[in-house]
Design a protein around this motif. Structure first.
Motif, PDB file in Angstrom:
ATOM      1  N   LYS A   1      66.309 -32.389  36.793  1.00 53.97           N
ATOM      2  CA  LYS A   1      67.105 -31.418  35.526  1.00 53.97           C
ATOM      3  C   LYS A   1      68.043 -30.460  36.112  1.00 53.97           C
ATOM      4  O   LYS A   1      67.959 -30.353  37.485  1.00 53.97           O
ATOM      5  CB  LYS A   1      65.919 -30.510  35.003  1.00 53.97           C
ATOM      6  CG  LYS A   1      64.700 -31.113  34.581  1.00 53.97           C
ATOM      7  CD  LYS A   1      63.600 -30.453  34.017  1.00 53.97           C
ATOM      8  CE  LYS A   1      63.012 -29.475  35.205  1.00 53.97           C
ATOM      9  NZ  LYS A   1      61.841 -28.638  34.527  1.00 53.97           N
ATOM     10  N   ALA A   2      69.127 -30.275  35.379  1.00 57.68           N
ATOM     11  CA  ALA A   2      70.224 -29.474  35.734  1.00 57.68           C
ATOM     12  C   ALA A   2      70.630 -28.491  34.813  1.00 57.68           C
ATOM     13  O   ALA A   2      71.875 -28.396  34.779  1.00 57.68           O
ATOM     14  CB  ALA A   2      71.353 -30.342  36.208  1.00 57.68           C
ATOM     15  N   GLY A   3      69.937 -28.088  34.127  1.00 58.18           N
ATOM     16  CA  GLY A   3      70.099 -26.901  32.930  1.00 58.18           C
ATOM     17  C   GLY A   3      70.980 -27.110  32.103  1.00 58.18           C
ATOM     18  O   GLY A   3      70.912 -28.315  31.516  1.00 58.18           O
ATOM     19  N   GLU A   4      72.030 -26.392  31.935  1.00 58.13           N
ATOM     20  CA  GLU A   4      73.397 -26.711  30.807  1.00 58.13           C
ATOM     21  C   GLU A   4      73.997 -28.142  31.314  1.00 58.13           C
ATOM     22  O   GLU A   4      74.683 -28.691  30.260  1.00 58.13           O
ATOM     23  CB  GLU A   4      74.311 -25.648  30.991  1.00 58.13           C
ATOM     24  CG  GLU A   4      75.050 -25.464  32.078  1.00 58.13           C
ATOM     25  CD  GLU A   4      75.861 -24.101  31.955  1.00 58.13           C
ATOM     26  OE1 GLU A   4      76.816 -24.002  32.865  1.00 58.13           O
ATOM     27  OE2 GLU A   4      75.880 -23.284  30.905  1.00 58.13           O
TER      28      GLU A   4
ATOM     29  N   GLU B   1      71.773 -40.706  32.103  1.00 57.06           N
ATOM     30  CA  GLU B   1      72.030 -39.157  32.274  1.00 57.06           C
ATOM     31  C   GLU B   1      71.976 -38.844  30.512  1.00 57.06           C
ATOM     32  O   GLU B   1      71.855 -39.374  29.637  1.00 57.06           O
ATOM     33  CB  GLU B   1      73.489 -38.920  32.604  1.00 57.06           C
ATOM     34  CG  GLU B   1      73.840 -39.099  34.264  1.00 57.06           C
ATOM     35  CD  GLU B   1      75.011 -38.524  34.483  1.00 57.06           C
ATOM     36  OE1 GLU B   1      75.519 -37.749  33.951  1.00 57.06           O
ATOM     37  OE2 GLU B   1      75.529 -39.069  35.641  1.00 57.06           O
ATOM     38  N   GLN B   2      71.203 -37.505  30.495  1.00 54.57           N
ATOM     39  CA  GLN B   2      70.996 -36.951  29.295  1.00 54.57           C
ATOM     40  C   GLN B   2      71.711 -35.659  29.052  1.00 54.57           C
ATOM     41  O   GLN B   2      71.504 -34.638  30.147  1.00 54.57           O
ATOM     42  CB  GLN B   2      69.596 -36.985  28.984  1.00 54.57           C
ATOM     43  CG  GLN B   2      69.416 -36.063  27.503  1.00 54.57           C
ATOM     44  CD  GLN B   2      69.449 -36.736  26.250  1.00 54.57           C
ATOM     45  OE1 GLN B   2      69.265 -37.930  26.323  1.00 54.57           O
ATOM     46  NE2 GLN B   2      70.138 -36.305  25.362  1.00 54.57           N
ATOM     47  N   GLY B   3      72.633 -35.284  27.973  1.00 55.93           N
ATOM     48  CA  GLY B   3      73.133 -34.076  27.908  1.00 55.93           C
ATOM     49  C   GLY B   3      72.250 -33.074  27.219  1.00 55.93           C
ATOM     50  O   GLY B   3      71.076 -33.459  26.827  1.00 55.93           O
ATOM     51  N   ILE B   4      72.801 -32.010  26.789  1.00 47.54           N
ATOM     52  CA  ILE B   4      71.993 -30.804  26.178  1.00 47.54           C
ATOM     53  C   ILE B   4      72.392 -30.684  24.674  1.00 47.54           C
ATOM     54  O   ILE B   4      73.471 -31.313  24.380  1.00 47.54           O
ATOM     55  CB  ILE B   4      71.969 -29.525  27.013  1.00 47.54           C
ATOM     56  CG1 ILE B   4      73.691 -29.043  26.646  1.00 47.54           C
ATOM     57  CG2 ILE B   4      71.619 -29.603  28.388  1.00 47.54           C
ATOM     58  CD1 ILE B   4      73.687 -27.391  27.071  1.00 47.54           C
TER      59      ILE B   4
ATOM     60  N   ALA C   1      63.613 -28.432  24.500  1.00 47.23           N
ATOM     61  CA  ALA C   1      64.189 -27.554  25.500  1.00 47.23           C
ATOM     62  C   ALA C   1      65.185 -26.482  24.848  1.00 47.23           C
ATOM     63  O   ALA C   1      65.238 -25.355  24.946  1.00 47.23           O
ATOM     64  CB  ALA C   1      64.815 -28.107  26.820  1.00 47.23           C
ATOM     65  N   ALA C   2      66.046 -27.056  24.104  1.00 40.71           N
ATOM     66  CA  ALA C   2      67.122 -26.519  23.187  1.00 40.71           C
ATOM     67  C   ALA C   2      66.465 -25.205  22.240  1.00 40.71           C
ATOM     68  O   ALA C   2      66.972 -24.087  22.187  1.00 40.71           O
ATOM     69  CB  ALA C   2      68.184 -27.093  22.627  1.00 40.71           C
ATOM     70  N   ILE C   3      65.391 -25.922  21.731  1.00 37.84           N
ATOM     71  CA  ILE C   3      64.717 -25.165  20.625  1.00 37.84           C
ATOM     72  C   ILE C   3      64.078 -23.806  21.118  1.00 37.84           C
ATOM     73  O   ILE C   3      64.229 -22.838  20.815  1.00 37.84           O
ATOM     74  CB  ILE C   3      63.540 -25.786  19.854  1.00 37.84           C
ATOM     75  CG1 ILE C   3      64.445 -26.849  18.903  1.00 37.84           C
ATOM     76  CG2 ILE C   3      62.849 -24.896  19.223  1.00 37.84           C
ATOM     77  CD1 ILE C   3      63.364 -28.014  18.334  1.00 37.84           C
ATOM     78  N   ASN C   4      63.579 -24.105  22.532  1.00 39.38           N
ATOM     79  CA  ASN C   4      62.680 -23.081  23.189  1.00 39.38           C
ATOM     80  C   ASN C   4      63.730 -22.142  23.745  1.00 39.38           C
ATOM     81  O   ASN C   4      63.465 -20.710  23.589  1.00 39.38           O
ATOM     82  CB  ASN C   4      62.021 -23.858  24.388  1.00 39.38           C
ATOM     83  CG  ASN C   4      60.857 -22.929  24.726  1.00 39.38           C
ATOM     84  OD1 ASN C   4      60.748 -21.810  25.397  1.00 39.38           O
ATOM     85  ND2 ASN C   4      59.571 -23.187  24.070  1.00 39.38           N
ATOM     86  N   VAL C   5      64.913 -22.403  24.343  1.00 40.94           N
ATOM     87  CA  VAL C   5      65.672 -21.286  24.867  1.00 40.94           C
ATOM     88  C   VAL C   5      66.451 -20.614  23.715  1.00 40.94           C
ATOM     89  O   VAL C   5      66.772 -19.508  23.994  1.00 40.94           O
ATOM     90  CB  VAL C   5      66.764 -21.900  25.813  1.00 40.94           C
ATOM     91  CG1 VAL C   5      66.127 -22.510  26.960  1.00 40.94           C
ATOM     92  CG2 VAL C   5      67.898 -22.814  25.157  1.00 40.94           C
TER      93      VAL C   5
END
Length: 331
Positions: free
Chosen positions: A242-245, A259-262, A302-306
């Motif tokens: 994982k690499a955050g943003e 790879e997967q973006g955010i 992850a996006a929903i949570n932050v």
């Protein structure tokens, strides 16, 4: 790798081993800890967060943990039970240990989190508390790495992983490195290596993999090198860095790499994303879904949570998650 082989004829979808505690979130956004006037109470802790995330996505989930025999511990148990978590693996400790408590600011970045874990109850789990039949009746065992930080919890966690291997229960290790829980980084490197050798899926961020590799390759910061090293372990099938943003990178034993973006959202707080990601990814894999789509769902969760003001209550249902992804363009 499109899908993962998971035993289907098990009563439990997953058992999550690790900490469950109390989170006290600042009731005021953008306010420093010394000026916060009040806090809002929730259940938290990485293992509890992952368990709740999977339960909200329709999975039958249990936990192996320990909480203190006091109002905070009983609050945690009541909340988990009300969210469908099987509590058979959670014990009440009356020896003086305490359920962890975290105080947090509510900021998108530079966000202070103060965690009180003196004599933490979840680290009192003992090997004799691990029920082999419970694990043998689950499709997946998820171990959060903080459980490896002290005895007797580390021995209990390793025994649970050994039982899982013996009974063809998929083993997932979320490295979950919290420096304050460990005596020294060298201890973390040693026990992470032991746990990786018992695992099928490894999830962590760059810092966590750096710690894991520190006794062997202290200068490595290359995700490709890390994945190659981890995939040399006998059982490991998938490595997620994982690499955050920056999103994440996924590596598989069969050579698959992607790879997967955010998903871009207005961030309200930086924590909880990794647990939401793991919960959504694993729920999809347990259901026989494709790895690539599972990682995409994890990114959405992850996006929903932050973007929320807490962790557990913000874990999405499947309808909420798929709706969010369909309405948001991925960056």
């Amino acid at each position: 790798m499109k899908t993962l082989d998971v035993v289907s004829d098990r009563y439990m979808d997953a058992i999550v081993l690790g900490r469950a505690g109390v989170d006290l979130y600042s009731a005021e956004s953008g306010t420093s800890m010394d000026k916060v006037a009040g806090f809002r109470k929730f259940v938290g802790g990485s293992a509890a967060n992952i368990a709740i995330a999977m339960s909200k996505l329709g999975k039958n989930v249990g936990m192996i943990s320990c909480v203190s025999d006091d109002p905070f511990g009983k609050y945690v148990l009541a909340y988990l039970g009300s969210n469908g978590i099987d509590l058979r693996g959670i014990s009440l400790d009356d020896t003086g240990s305490r359920t962890s408590v975290a105080f947090t600011e509510m900021k998108p970045g530079d966000c202070s989190v103060l965690i009180y874990r003196n004599d933490a109850s979840d680290l009192t789990i003992k090997p004799e508390d691990i029920d082999v039949d419970y694990i043998a009746n689950s499709k997946v065992l998820v171990v959060t790495g903080t459980a490896l930080s002290k005895s007797p919890s580390r021995e209990a966690a390793l025994l649970a992983m050994q039982y899982a291997r013996q009974h063809n229960t998929l083993v997932v290790l979320d490295l979950d490195y919290r420096p304050y829980s460990w005596r020294h980084k060298a201890d973390a490197a040693l026990y992470y290596q032991l746990a990786v050798g018992l695992s099928d899926i490894i999830i962590g961020n760059r810092e966590e993999f750096n710690v894991m590799e520190s006794l062997m390759r202290s200068d490595n910061k290359d995700d490709d090198v890390t994945a190659k090293l981890v995939l040399q372990h006998q059982h490991v099938q998938i490595v997620v860095v994982k690499a955050g943003e920056l999103g994440c990178k996924v590596y598989c034993r069969d050579g698959t790499r992607f790879e997967q973006g955010i998903f871009r959202v207005k961030v309200n707080k930086p924590f909880g994303a990794g647990d939401a990601f793991a919960g959504a990814l694993l729920s999809h894999l347990i259901a026989g879904g494709a790895l690539e789509e599972g990682v995409r769902l994890g990114s959405g969760a992850a996006a929903i949570n932050v973007a929320s003001d807490n962790c557990t209550e913000a874990m999405p249902t499947l309808d909420e998650l798929t709706s969010f992804i369909s309405c948001n363009e991925q960056s």
